[in-house]
Structure formats: structure tokens, C-alpha cells
Design a protein around this motif. Sequence first.
Motif, mmCIF file in Angstrom:
data_model
loop_
_atom_site.group_PDB
_atom_site.id
_atom_site.type_symbol
_atom_site.label_atom_id
_atom_site.label_comp_id
_atom_site.label_asym_id
_atom_site.label_seq_id
_atom_site.Cartn_x
_atom_site.Cartn_y
_atom_site.Cartn_z
ATOM 1 N N TYR A 56 0.874 -1.174 0.000
ATOM 2 C CA TYR A 56 0.000 0.000 0.000
ATOM 3 C C TYR A 56 0.913 1.228 0.000
ATOM 4 N N GLU A 57 0.750 2.101 -0.968
ATOM 5 C CA GLU A 57 1.699 3.191 -1.162
ATOM 6 C C GLU A 57 1.003 4.539 -1.312
ATOM 7 N N SER A 58 1.842 5.588 -1.320
ATOM 8 C CA SER A 58 1.383 6.970 -1.519
ATOM 9 C C SER A 58 0.378 7.404 -0.462
ATOM 10 N N GLY A 59 0.685 7.109 0.808
ATOM 11 C CA GLY A 59 -0.133 7.624 1.897
ATOM 12 C C GLY A 59 0.192 9.090 2.158
ATOM 13 N N GLU A 60 -0.282 9.617 3.279
ATOM 14 C CA GLU A 60 -0.018 11.020 3.597
ATOM 15 C C GLU A 60 1.458 11.221 3.945
ATOM 16 N N PRO A 61 2.044 12.334 3.512
ATOM 17 C CA PRO A 61 3.469 12.584 3.800
ATOM 18 C C PRO A 61 3.708 12.773 5.290
ATOM 19 N N CYS A 62 4.866 12.302 5.740
ATOM 20 C CA CYS A 62 5.295 12.560 7.112
ATOM 21 C C CYS A 62 5.886 13.966 7.200
ATOM 22 N N TRP A 63 5.832 14.527 8.382
ATOM 23 C CA TRP A 63 6.446 15.834 8.570
ATOM 24 C C TRP A 63 7.961 15.677 8.455
#
Length: 425
Positions: A365-372
Amino acid sequence: MRRHIIMAVVFWSVCVDSRKIRGISLSYKRFYRERKSFLCIDGSKMIPFEQVNDDYCDCEDGSDEPGTAACPGGRFYCSNLGFRPHYIPSSRVNDGICDCCDASDEYNSHAHCQNSCRNLGQRERADVEGQMRTLDEGLRLKQQLIEEGVLLWREKQAQLRDLQQVAEDLQIKLEEHRRRKHEADRLKEQTLKAGDRGHRHQNRTVTSIFQILDSNKDGRITVNEVQAKVAFIQDEERSLSEDEAVIKGTYGVPASLADEDPNIEAAERDAVREDTDLKKVEEAYETVNMEISDLRNKLTIDYGTDREFLFLNSQCYQLKVYEYTYTLCPFNQVTQKSAVGTEVSLGKWGTWAGTPENQYSRMRYESGEPCWQGPTRNTMVTLTCGTETALRSVKEPSKCQYIVDFQTPVACQPVLKQQGIHSEL
């Protein structure tokens, strides 16, 4: 006869000496048959046999000291009869800590080691038997899910055909409503034009009457002017009273033309109705097409060789880990929800990412929300064999990269049964 006895004694003594060589496996005993000299296993050096296990490292590969801690790179073999044999670094020999379950590594130390191999072996065999029972049950459930998957696949294909037929019917209905809407708008426009011409004619008539009644041409009509100009048809001798003059004058003003024409009202009602009906059909047509698109997308997904993973679609599974709740919706997304209610995407369905031998063992599962100040979140889901379908664990080995253990019967493989779940007992 005497010769035979002597040979037997010599053979027995050789076996006894060979058995005294500690820290070697059966496959390596051929290198340690007692002779006058010992050849290092790497072939680099020949030494007297007495120097084997004399607690001094002579061979570079450490093969002359399998049973002592003399060589830094040496290995000691734990036989562990009744359990799994294994190697330990030779530095652990006689260090006062029991590493081998048969206690063979502490033959010359003060450690009081007990031989626990039998108990460990019994425990492991019981675990293996439990795993085999789980595997048998998992394979049985998997077969049921495969059969259900076949029926579900046919059901979804039939659903797609039905939706496509509904879409075709709505397309015809949509074209008919568009035609009727166009006709209603055309009739409304014609009625409005006709009414406009009538109003202009009536306005001219009223203007002429107004000019006749306005005797003094001051742009105003008084009661006296109306009484002077208007007479009853059947009674020409009678004149209007002041009240009658006011009433007739009131109803004679152009404002009366503001009353709606019934034909215009009917045309406008028809146009509004047709517009409402058209919008309803358009919304229904759009909804059906969205359902068709969604269903087609689902049918293009790889659900396994026997579509055994099809039942996971449209399902979601949760696991609470400390203050977070993790949700896996197979073939859709993985999310993380905090105790305060904030939900974060850990990745959307990408592809199967298993091994060449079993590509269906992992999901990416890819392209989730970016980390800070970090990468986008991604999740690797590892599928393991079990009798129920559930999330077992969630870990974050590196920043914003997650590993999920997902247990399900459809992950059970017959090859595990054929191998008997590998165990070195």
C-alpha cells in the motif's frame, strides 16, 4: 581369531577417540579420524593430531579447536539429541553460560547445566502439531472461501450486466426527457412571445382610453372627468355616481394588465416539471455509471489464482495498538486513527509484492499522507496462515514505513503441509 579380536579392539578405540572430539557434527567426523597428523580443513596446514582441541589455535580456519574457545572464528556444534542441533561461536564454550540444551558446551566449567533437550523437543513437537492442525483447518476454510469466491465473482458479473442494462434504459429515457424538456422550453418561449404581443396591444388600447378620459391633458384622470365621459349603454340618461366613477377608474388602470396569462402559467409549469424530471433522470444515470465504473475496477483486481482473496474486498479489519487504531481495508487503503480522532492514510492499494514462489504473500500500500519532514507513508502487509481473518500486529521499523501482519485462511498453502512445516528435530 586372535587377529579379528585385535582389529575389533583397534576399531573400538578409534571410535572412542573419535567420539571424544567435542564440537563437531556427524558430517565433519570424517575429518577427525585419529591419525598421526591432522590436516586443517582449509588445507592450509598439517599438525600432529594431539594438537586437536588442545586449547591452542593452530589452524587459520580454527578447525583444530572445535571443542575449545581457543580460535576466535571457531564454531562449536551442539548435538542436542531430541531437539534441534545448532552451532554456537566457540568463544561461548566453557564461559559459564549454558548455550546447548544438552550442556555439551560447558563440559569444563563451574556451570550446573541440565540436559533440557528432551523437554524442548516435546514442546516444539507439540507446537508443530498445533501448527499442522491450524494448517489443516485453514486449508479447509480456504477451500470454502474459494468456492464462495467463484459464486461471488459470478454474482458481481451478473450485477455488472444488470447495471449496464439499467444504464442503457436510462440513456433512452434521458434522451426522451431531453426532447420533452426542449419542447416545453420552446412552447414556453412561444407563449411568452404571444402574451407579450397581446399585452402591447392592450396597453395601446388603455393608453387611448386614458387620453380620451384625460380632458385637460394633465396626465391625471379625476372623478369628474370619468363622470363626464362614461355613460351607461342601456340608460344613457343616467350618469355615474362618484363611487362608481372611482371604482371603474380604479379597474381601468394599466396595472390590471399585471395579472398572469393562464397560458403562460401553464407553459411555465410544464417547463419546470420537465426540467425537474430531466434532472432526476440525469442523477440516476450518473449514479449508475459510477457504480458500473466502481464494479469494473473491482473486477480488474488480481484476487489470486482461484480468486480466493475476493471475499476481502469491501471488508475492513481493525487493531488497536496503544493510542492508535489501525484499519486495513484490503484492496483499498490502510489508515491510522489517533485517540483524538485524527485519521491518517498509511497508503492506498498498490500491488502484490510477495516472493516469486508466492506473490500473494504480501500486499503493498503506497502513496499515503506525507510525514512531517519525511517520506510519504507506505505499508507492507504480510499475509500469514490462520483459521480466522484478522490483523495481528502493526510495526513501524523505520520512519513512516509500516509492516502489518494480517492472518487469514486464504494465506494457507498446501506446500506447507507437504513440507510438514520444516523442523530440525
